[in-house]
Write a protein that holds these residues in place. Structure first.
Motif, PDB file in Angstrom:
ATOM      1  N   TYR A 141      19.108  54.154  56.917  1.00 46.25           N
ATOM      2  CA  TYR A 141      19.411  54.387  55.767  1.00 46.25           C
ATOM      3  C   TYR A 141      19.830  54.673  54.648  1.00 46.25           C
ATOM      4  O   TYR A 141      19.889  55.847  55.577  1.00 46.25           O
ATOM      5  CB  TYR A 141      17.865  53.977  54.761  1.00 46.25           C
ATOM      6  N   VAL A 163      20.070  50.791  52.030  1.00 46.34           N
ATOM      7  CA  VAL A 163      20.382  49.674  52.447  1.00 46.34           C
ATOM      8  C   VAL A 163      20.532  50.548  54.221  1.00 46.34           C
ATOM      9  O   VAL A 163      20.877  51.825  54.174  1.00 46.34           O
ATOM     10  CB  VAL A 163      22.003  49.003  51.908  1.00 46.34           C
ATOM     11  N   TYR A 164      19.865  49.310  54.670  1.00 46.34           N
ATOM     12  CA  TYR A 164      20.097  49.423  56.337  1.00 46.34           C
ATOM     13  C   TYR A 164      21.274  49.006  57.369  1.00 46.34           C
ATOM     14  O   TYR A 164      21.575  47.975  56.891  1.00 46.34           O
ATOM     15  CB  TYR A 164      18.766  48.287  57.091  1.00 46.34           C
ATOM     16  N   PHE A 202      25.769  46.006  55.299  1.00 45.14           N
ATOM     17  CA  PHE A 202      24.693  46.382  55.491  1.00 45.14           C
ATOM     18  C   PHE A 202      23.980  45.229  56.128  1.00 45.14           C
ATOM     19  O   PHE A 202      24.174  44.299  56.564  1.00 45.14           O
ATOM     20  CB  PHE A 202      23.742  47.544  54.619  1.00 45.14           C
ATOM     21  N   PRO A 204      20.313  42.733  55.219  1.00 47.64           N
ATOM     22  CA  PRO A 204      19.389  42.888  54.744  1.00 47.64           C
ATOM     23  C   PRO A 204      18.831  42.117  55.298  1.00 47.64           C
ATOM     24  O   PRO A 204      17.447  41.546  54.986  1.00 47.64           O
ATOM     25  CB  PRO A 204      19.975  42.448  53.476  1.00 47.64           C
ATOM     26  N   ASP A 241      12.782  49.425  51.382  1.00 48.57           N
ATOM     27  CA  ASP A 241      13.232  48.140  52.024  1.00 48.57           C
ATOM     28  C   ASP A 241      12.605  46.764  50.744  1.00 48.57           C
ATOM     29  O   ASP A 241      12.983  46.151  50.809  1.00 48.57           O
ATOM     30  CB  ASP A 241      12.402  47.126  53.031  1.00 48.57           C
ATOM     31  N   LEU A 244      15.761  46.444  48.792  1.00 48.43           N
ATOM     32  CA  LEU A 244      16.782  45.908  49.518  1.00 48.43           C
ATOM     33  C   LEU A 244      16.087  43.413  49.498  1.00 48.43           C
ATOM     34  O   LEU A 244      17.404  43.227  49.462  1.00 48.43           O
ATOM     35  CB  LEU A 244      16.660  45.881  50.770  1.00 48.43           C
ATOM     36  N   TRP A 247      17.382  42.539  46.285  1.00 45.72           N
ATOM     37  CA  TRP A 247      18.763  42.262  46.415  1.00 45.72           C
ATOM     38  C   TRP A 247      19.176  41.142  47.038  1.00 45.72           C
ATOM     39  O   TRP A 247      19.523  40.182  46.479  1.00 45.72           O
ATOM     40  CB  TRP A 247      18.998  43.542  46.844  1.00 45.72           C
TER      41      TRP A 247
END
Length: 259
Positions: A141, A163-164, A202, A204, A241, A244, A247
């Motif tokens: 992240y 974000v991942y 990223f 999601p 998370d 995210l 988002w």
């Protein structure tokens, strides 16, 4: 980059034809989903698109699936991540994807590129895809922040979010594209071009199960320069998370309806 075993040459063909019945006039048009490993899945992105009534037409061109010649019956196309590079021209399936992206952009077909998908979009638009000179990666992240354009579109907040990420290459912003979000290690994190083409660096789509599987399959990458360790992945997921996921909901409320 998705941490499945790296393909070293052209993948064997498993199917020459991939028939798919498009939806009726009473249902939303299907979404074409392009993945890069036989065991890959569209994760949370796929679940949210199905919840909106879209059927998913899953294609894996690196393992023999043909790509459609005509995209007019699809509401949009999502191109997911993968372990290969956007510069791997020795892979016929990847070359086919680049050709499809070029056709889609020319017709303003809605595109959503995730990680490798965004990098391929950037390459088709003339942007460079490459590793950092210091070979730093983003695995885990990391914070990103919306640009004025990203905030104007209502897609990114001024306060930013974590974000991942799972990648070792980034992309230059192509000429004419509008930057929507920035990061520190890899500055270009999200862009848009045309009416409904979006690329993000990223991931999601990643569920908790997907994250655990990626860490197990590519544990060696957790010690690469800049990567977060497994404990940080799990702790940061608990912290970040939910935002995210919100988002992604907001983004899919916006895409592909913008076309």
């Amino acid at each position: 980059m998705v941490p499945d075993p790296l393909i070293q040459g052209p993948a064997p063909r498993t199917k020459a034809v991939h028939p798919f019945r498009l939806s009726s006039d009473t249902m939303p048009n299907p979404i074409l989903t392009i993945l890069h490993q036989p065991n890959s899945n569209p994760g949370r992105v796929g679940a949210m698109l199905r919840a909106r009534g879209h059927a998913l037409d899953r294609r894996c061109p690196l393992h023999g699936d043909a790509l459609p010649d005509d995209l007019s019956g699809y509401a949009g196309t999502v191109i997911f991540g993968g372990p290969m590079s956007a510069n791997d021209d020795h892979l016929p399936g990847l070359r086919a994807e680049l050709t499809l992206i070029e056709r889609a952009l020319a017709k303003d077909h809605p595109l959503f590129g995730i990680c490798l998908g965004a990098q391929m979009m950037a390459r088709v638009l003339g942007g460079r895809v490459a590793r950092r000179p210091d070979e730093a990666v983003e695995v885990g992240y990391y914070p990103i922040h919306g640009t004025p354009e990203g905030r104007r579109l209502g897609l990114f907040d001024e306060g930013g979010m974590c974000v991942y990420q799972w990648h070792q290459e980034g992309f230059d912003l192509p000429a004419g594209a509008r930057l929507l979000a920035r990061g520190q290690t890899y500055p270009n994190q999200a862009f848009t071009t045309g009416r409904a083409a979006y690329g993000i660096q990223f991931h999601p789509e990643v569920t908790h199960e997907m994250m655990e599987r990626w860490m197990a399959k590519a544990a060696h990458m957790l010690s690469w320069p800049g990567a977060r360790d497994a404990a940080a992945h799990r702790a940061d997921r608990l912290r970040h998370d939910a935002k995210l996921g919100r988002w992604l909901t907001r983004f899919l409320d916006h895409w592909p309806a913008t076309a």
